[in-house]
Enzyme design. Structure first.
Site, mmCIF file in Angstrom:
data_model
loop_
_atom_site.group_PDB
_atom_site.id
_atom_site.type_symbol
_atom_site.label_atom_id
_atom_site.label_comp_id
_atom_site.label_asym_id
_atom_site.label_seq_id
_atom_site.Cartn_x
_atom_site.Cartn_y
_atom_site.Cartn_z
ATOM 1 N N ASP A 59 0.861 -1.189 0.000
ATOM 2 C CA ASP A 59 0.000 0.000 0.000
ATOM 3 C C ASP A 59 0.898 1.239 0.000
ATOM 4 O OD1 ASP A 59 -2.939 0.932 1.961
ATOM 5 O OD2 ASP A 59 -1.731 2.103 0.569
ATOM 6 N N ASP B 124 -3.229 2.236 -5.751
ATOM 7 C CA ASP B 124 -2.017 2.245 -4.919
ATOM 8 C C ASP B 124 -1.876 1.014 -4.041
ATOM 9 O OD1 ASP B 124 -3.739 2.725 -2.685
ATOM 10 O OD2 ASP B 124 -2.118 3.849 -1.737
ATOM 11 N N GLU B 125 -2.659 -0.013 -4.302
ATOM 12 C CA GLU B 125 -2.713 -1.116 -3.356
ATOM 13 C C GLU B 125 -2.869 -2.438 -4.103
ATOM 14 O OE1 GLU B 125 -5.779 -1.939 0.231
ATOM 15 O OE2 GLU B 125 -5.911 -0.017 -0.754
HETATM 16 P P1 TTP Z 1 -5.291 5.041 0.577
HETATM 17 O O1 TTP Z 1 -4.253 3.981 0.396
HETATM 18 O O2 TTP Z 1 -6.475 4.719 1.422
HETATM 19 O O3 TTP Z 1 -4.629 6.336 1.201
HETATM 20 P P2 TTP Z 1 -3.211 6.959 0.943
HETATM 21 O O4 TTP Z 1 -2.366 6.122 0.061
HETATM 22 O O5 TTP Z 1 -3.413 8.368 0.490
HETATM 23 O O6 TTP Z 1 -2.612 7.036 2.392
HETATM 24 P P3 TTP Z 1 -2.008 5.851 3.293
HETATM 25 O O7 TTP Z 1 -0.577 6.232 3.509
HETATM 26 O O8 TTP Z 1 -2.796 5.861 4.553
HETATM 27 O O9 TTP Z 1 -2.155 4.573 2.518
HETATM 28 O O10 TTP Z 1 -5.831 5.510 -0.824
HETATM 29 C C1 TTP Z 1 -5.009 5.612 -1.959
HETATM 30 C C2 TTP Z 1 -5.380 6.808 -2.814
HETATM 31 O O11 TTP Z 1 -6.759 6.721 -3.189
HETATM 32 C C3 TTP Z 1 -5.236 8.124 -2.086
HETATM 33 O O12 TTP Z 1 -3.942 8.665 -2.223
HETATM 34 C C4 TTP Z 1 -6.303 8.980 -2.701
HETATM 35 C C5 TTP Z 1 -7.363 8.002 -3.169
HETATM 36 N N1 TTP Z 1 -8.540 8.032 -2.267
HETATM 37 C C6 TTP Z 1 -9.603 8.864 -2.602
HETATM 38 O O13 TTP Z 1 -9.593 9.540 -3.639
HETATM 39 N N2 TTP Z 1 -10.685 8.915 -1.762
HETATM 40 C C7 TTP Z 1 -10.744 8.178 -0.597
HETATM 41 O O14 TTP Z 1 -11.745 8.263 0.143
HETATM 42 C C8 TTP Z 1 -9.633 7.330 -0.275
HETATM 43 C C9 TTP Z 1 -9.653 6.506 1.000
HETATM 44 C C10 TTP Z 1 -8.564 7.296 -1.135
HETATM 45 MG MG MG Z 2 -2.150 4.066 0.371
#
Ligand code: TTP
Ligand code: MG
Length: 353
Positions: free
Chosen positions: A9, A104-105
């Site tokens: 992630d 991103d995951e």
């Molecule tokens: P996430 O992996 O949930 O968040 P992140 O990568 O920004 O932060 P973390 O370090 O906690 O993993 O989501 C990945 C991307 O998806 C995030 O950068 C933006 C997008 N996203 C949205 O557009 N809306 C949302 O509600 C979420 C949860 C994520």
């Molecule tokens: Mg993330």
């Protein structure tokens, strides 16, 4: 035989990319998302902004109230998709058993991978290092015998960290896991569990399968497994479709070609939405229409010279298809032929709306 699953992630993904693009954004509270005056919401925020309580999906207005010096910049999906593709190409150097969950995951099943002498922990570390070296972004990883535990693990040492839960550590790890940390257990269920006195998975393990089913219905079986660290779901390898299409059967037959043509914009919107929602949409290599007449005869017409889903192209195809039988129409479909093997930049479909 136990499996080896890695969950990767990216850290504050959209924001991290923007900070890389513009280093002056590194040391400020930064969010990516919609404008506060236009009822925008936050897509994500960097870790500095998160200290103010800023979270994904929060209205941008609220975010600005929590942190008046917050800088909010608009999303650039094409750029994030491009980075996502680069990351997936790194995964692909290790295994083809990849299940992307979002841009991103992803889950990787590395059970049968020989790299790094088969050590899933070393593979995860190598992938994280390569992501950093090749993209300038950081990722967190969880390594475990199943998807559930790998996902929980990837959150434990965020950002830029890695946690491994070896098979022999599962029992001890799961007993202490708060029920709120089980993916899929939202606020409502967490509250219900807390009210019933269940705070950790060890508490939940006291319930028999019948009690679980009685209290939680269909979800009871899954909860019964999860609170024991059991999760048999396979890593589902995504197949890239060779085409996507939408179709509608009309309550009343459409009497002529003009009435069929008038349905194109609505169908096309649905189709382009579907295309846009894919993380990594393949390029378009042709368009097709499907027409079913009131006598249930059906015809399709495809042209590979159309590589952009323009309404005019669909109109041309549709008029030709209807001409074949010239009868009232009960069903219309629009489709795009895709090239799953190509990874050139996808067309900007919204231009054609
Ligand atoms: P996430 O992996 O949930 O968040 P992140 O990568 O920004 O932060 P973390 O370090 O906690 O993993 O989501 C990945 C991307 O998806 C995030 O950068 C933006 C997008 N996203 C949205 O557009 N809306 C949302 O509600 C979420 C949860 C994520
Ligand atoms: Mg993330």
């Amino acid at each position: 035989m136990s499996r080896k699953i890695i969950h990767i992630d990216m850290d504050c993904f959209y924001a991290a990319i923007e900070m890389r693009e513009d280093p002056s954004l590194r040391d400020v509270p930064l969010a990516v998302g919609g404008h506060p005056d236009r009822r925008g919401v936050i897509a994500t925020a960097n870790y500095r902004a998160r200290r103010f309580g800023i979270q994904s999906a929060m209205p941008s207005k609220t975010a600005c109230r929590l942190c008046p010096q917050l800088i909010i910049i608009p999303t650039r999906m094409a750029l994030y998709r491009q980075e996502s593709r680069r990351i997936r190409q790194i995964f692909a150097d290790y295994t083809d058993r990849i299940e992307p969950l979002s841009l991103d995951e992803a889950y990787l099943d590395v059970t049968d991978v020989d790299a790094c002498e088969g050590s899933a922990t070393l593979i995860a570390e190598q992938i994280r290092r390569r992501i950093h070296d090749e993209t300038g972004l950081t990722a967190s990883a969880g390594v475990a015998p199943n998807k559930f535990l790998a996902k929980v693990a990837s959150d434990l040492d965020k950002p830029d960290g890695r946690t491994t839960i070896a098979p022999r550590q599962v029992d001890e790890f799961i007993r202490e896991l708060p029920v709120a940390d089980i993916p899929g257990v939202g606020e409502v269920t967490t509250e219900k569990l807390h009210r019933l006195g269940f705070r950790t998975c060890a508490d939940l393990q006291q319930l028999t399968i019948n009690e679980m089913l009685r209290r939680f219905g269909n979800r009871g079986r899954r909860l019964y497994d999860l609170c024991r660290g059991v999760d048999d779901r396979p890593v589902k390898v995504e197949r890239i479709p060779k085409s996507i299409s939408v179709e509608t059967t009309y309550n009343e037959d459409l009497p002529d070609a003009d009435s069929c043509v008038s349905k194109i914009p609505g169908l096309l919107e649905e189709l382009t939405d579907r295309y846009d929602r894919r993380d990594d949409p393949p390029p378009v290599r042709g368009l097709f229409v499907k027409v079913k007449f009131d006598d249930f005869r059906q015809t399709t017409l495809e042209r590979s010279e159309y590589t952009e889903p323009a309404p005019d192209s669909y109109e041309t195809l549709m008029r030709q298809a209807i001409d074949r039988h010239d009868r009232p129409v009960r069903l219309l479909g629009l489709g795009m032929r895709l090239d799953p093997d190509a990874h050139s930049a996808p067309v900007q479909l919204h231009l054609f709306r």
